[in-house]
Design an enzyme around this catalytic site. Sequence first.
Site, mmCIF file in Angstrom:
data_model
loop_
_atom_site.group_PDB
_atom_site.id
_atom_site.type_symbol
_atom_site.label_atom_id
_atom_site.label_comp_id
_atom_site.label_asym_id
_atom_site.label_seq_id
_atom_site.Cartn_x
_atom_site.Cartn_y
_atom_site.Cartn_z
ATOM 1 N N PHE A 43 -16.339 -4.754 11.930
ATOM 2 C CA PHE A 43 -14.903 -4.895 12.136
ATOM 3 C C PHE A 43 -14.290 -3.498 12.292
ATOM 4 O O PHE A 43 -15.005 -2.495 12.155
ATOM 5 C CB PHE A 43 -14.260 -5.641 10.963
ATOM 6 C CG PHE A 43 -14.261 -4.884 9.661
ATOM 7 C CD1 PHE A 43 -15.409 -4.811 8.883
ATOM 8 C CD2 PHE A 43 -13.121 -4.220 9.213
ATOM 9 C CE1 PHE A 43 -15.412 -4.107 7.685
ATOM 10 C CE2 PHE A 43 -13.122 -3.517 8.007
ATOM 11 C CZ PHE A 43 -14.271 -3.454 7.245
ATOM 12 N N ASP A 92 -9.650 1.221 -0.551
ATOM 13 C CA ASP A 92 -8.937 1.773 0.581
ATOM 14 C C ASP A 92 -9.887 2.677 1.357
ATOM 15 O O ASP A 92 -10.597 3.484 0.758
ATOM 16 C CB ASP A 92 -7.732 2.567 0.064
ATOM 17 C CG ASP A 92 -6.719 2.771 1.161
ATOM 18 O OD1 ASP A 92 -6.542 1.869 1.995
ATOM 19 O OD2 ASP A 92 -6.100 3.859 1.196
ATOM 20 N N ARG A 136 -18.439 2.175 1.984
ATOM 21 C CA ARG A 136 -18.120 1.092 1.013
ATOM 22 C C ARG A 136 -19.273 0.931 0.033
ATOM 23 O O ARG A 136 -19.079 0.803 -1.166
ATOM 24 C CB ARG A 136 -17.859 -0.190 1.810
ATOM 25 C CG ARG A 136 -17.446 -1.383 0.981
ATOM 26 C CD ARG A 136 -16.704 -2.415 1.820
ATOM 27 N NE ARG A 136 -15.491 -1.858 2.373
ATOM 28 C CZ ARG A 136 -15.305 -1.538 3.663
ATOM 29 N NH1 ARG A 136 -16.246 -1.786 4.544
ATOM 30 N NH2 ARG A 136 -14.184 -0.993 4.080
ATOM 31 N N GLU A 190 0.857 -1.174 0.000
ATOM 32 C CA GLU A 190 0.000 0.000 0.000
ATOM 33 C C GLU A 190 0.898 1.229 0.000
ATOM 34 O O GLU A 190 1.681 1.446 0.915
ATOM 35 C CB GLU A 190 -0.918 -0.010 1.222
ATOM 36 C CG GLU A 190 -2.080 0.929 1.041
ATOM 37 C CD GLU A 190 -3.122 0.752 2.135
ATOM 38 O OE1 GLU A 190 -3.046 1.481 3.125
ATOM 39 O OE2 GLU A 190 -3.994 -0.127 1.988
HETATM 40 P P1 IMP Z 1 -7.774 -0.146 4.876
HETATM 41 O O1 IMP Z 1 -8.720 0.349 3.851
HETATM 42 O O2 IMP Z 1 -7.714 -1.632 4.879
HETATM 43 O O3 IMP Z 1 -6.426 0.527 4.805
HETATM 44 O O4 IMP Z 1 -8.439 0.208 6.260
HETATM 45 C C1 IMP Z 1 -8.014 1.234 7.120
HETATM 46 C C2 IMP Z 1 -8.495 0.968 8.516
HETATM 47 O O5 IMP Z 1 -9.859 1.324 8.611
HETATM 48 C C3 IMP Z 1 -8.373 -0.491 8.969
HETATM 49 O O6 IMP Z 1 -7.935 -0.509 10.309
HETATM 50 C C4 IMP Z 1 -9.778 -1.026 8.875
HETATM 51 O O7 IMP Z 1 -10.038 -1.960 9.888
HETATM 52 C C5 IMP Z 1 -10.608 0.228 9.072
HETATM 53 N N1 IMP Z 1 -11.838 0.136 8.287
HETATM 54 C C6 IMP Z 1 -11.953 0.069 6.931
HETATM 55 N N2 IMP Z 1 -13.238 -0.039 6.578
HETATM 56 C C7 IMP Z 1 -13.940 -0.054 7.721
HETATM 57 C C8 IMP Z 1 -15.316 -0.186 8.003
HETATM 58 O O8 IMP Z 1 -16.184 -0.342 7.134
HETATM 59 N N3 IMP Z 1 -15.654 -0.161 9.303
HETATM 60 C C9 IMP Z 1 -14.749 0.003 10.307
HETATM 61 N N4 IMP Z 1 -13.460 0.103 10.105
HETATM 62 C C10 IMP Z 1 -13.049 0.072 8.810
#
Ligand code: IMP
Length: 180
Positions: free
Chosen positions: A140, A65, A166, A36
């Site tokens: 999560f 992301d 999302r 990333e």
């Molecule tokens: P990444 O998109 O995987 O880099 O996520 C960044 C951070 O945000 C990670 O710690 C994920 O757990 C959190 N995250 C991403 N999407 C969600 C969501 O829909 N709900 C809660 N946390 C999220």
Amino acid sequence: MRILFITSNKDKFEEARSIGKRFGFDIEWLKKEYEEVQGNDLEEIAKKSAELLTSQIKEPFFIEDSGLFVDALKGFPGPYSSYVFKTIGNDGILKLMRGLDNRKAKFVAVVAYFDGKDVKTFKGEVSGEISREKRGKGGFGYDPIFEYEGRTFAEMGEEKNEVSHRRRAMENFFSSIQGS
Ligand code: IMP
């Protein structure tokens, strides 16, 4: 239509699959860690990360992301959400917010789609508030502390997928490829 989603995060994949189903798309999971790109802008991070992946994956795919942006913390953790979650976590965010009345926050998601030729990005946002304590058993990441219209995402179950960042990013993505 079948589309490949590259992520190492099972929860993200499950949500994307459920959202895809509502729009008639069959989301297939390619479970893979990828580099990333670091940066201050989610759209740029997603785009560059997808571009890097095109040296390995030749068929169409998308990545996504996300970040949590807290008003009173001037947008922190934003693009650093993943690192912050792994280090101080939800308890750390709640601690930083102790005594603050402005609880406004937003989640942003960026889908970066490689169509076999170019990478295009699609953004989705949802506004809410940081709760005063963790609530709910589902979801999560930051779901237990992100409140949307009175319930945390962790308390919303499948309903999260009707309003989430999302969902909104994927809806933009799907409507663009549906016509192509
Ligand atoms: P990444 O998109 O995987 O880099 O996520 C960044 C951070 O945000 C990670 O710690 C994920 O757990 C959190 N995250 C991403 N999407 C969600 C969501 O829909 N709900 C809660 N946390 C999220």
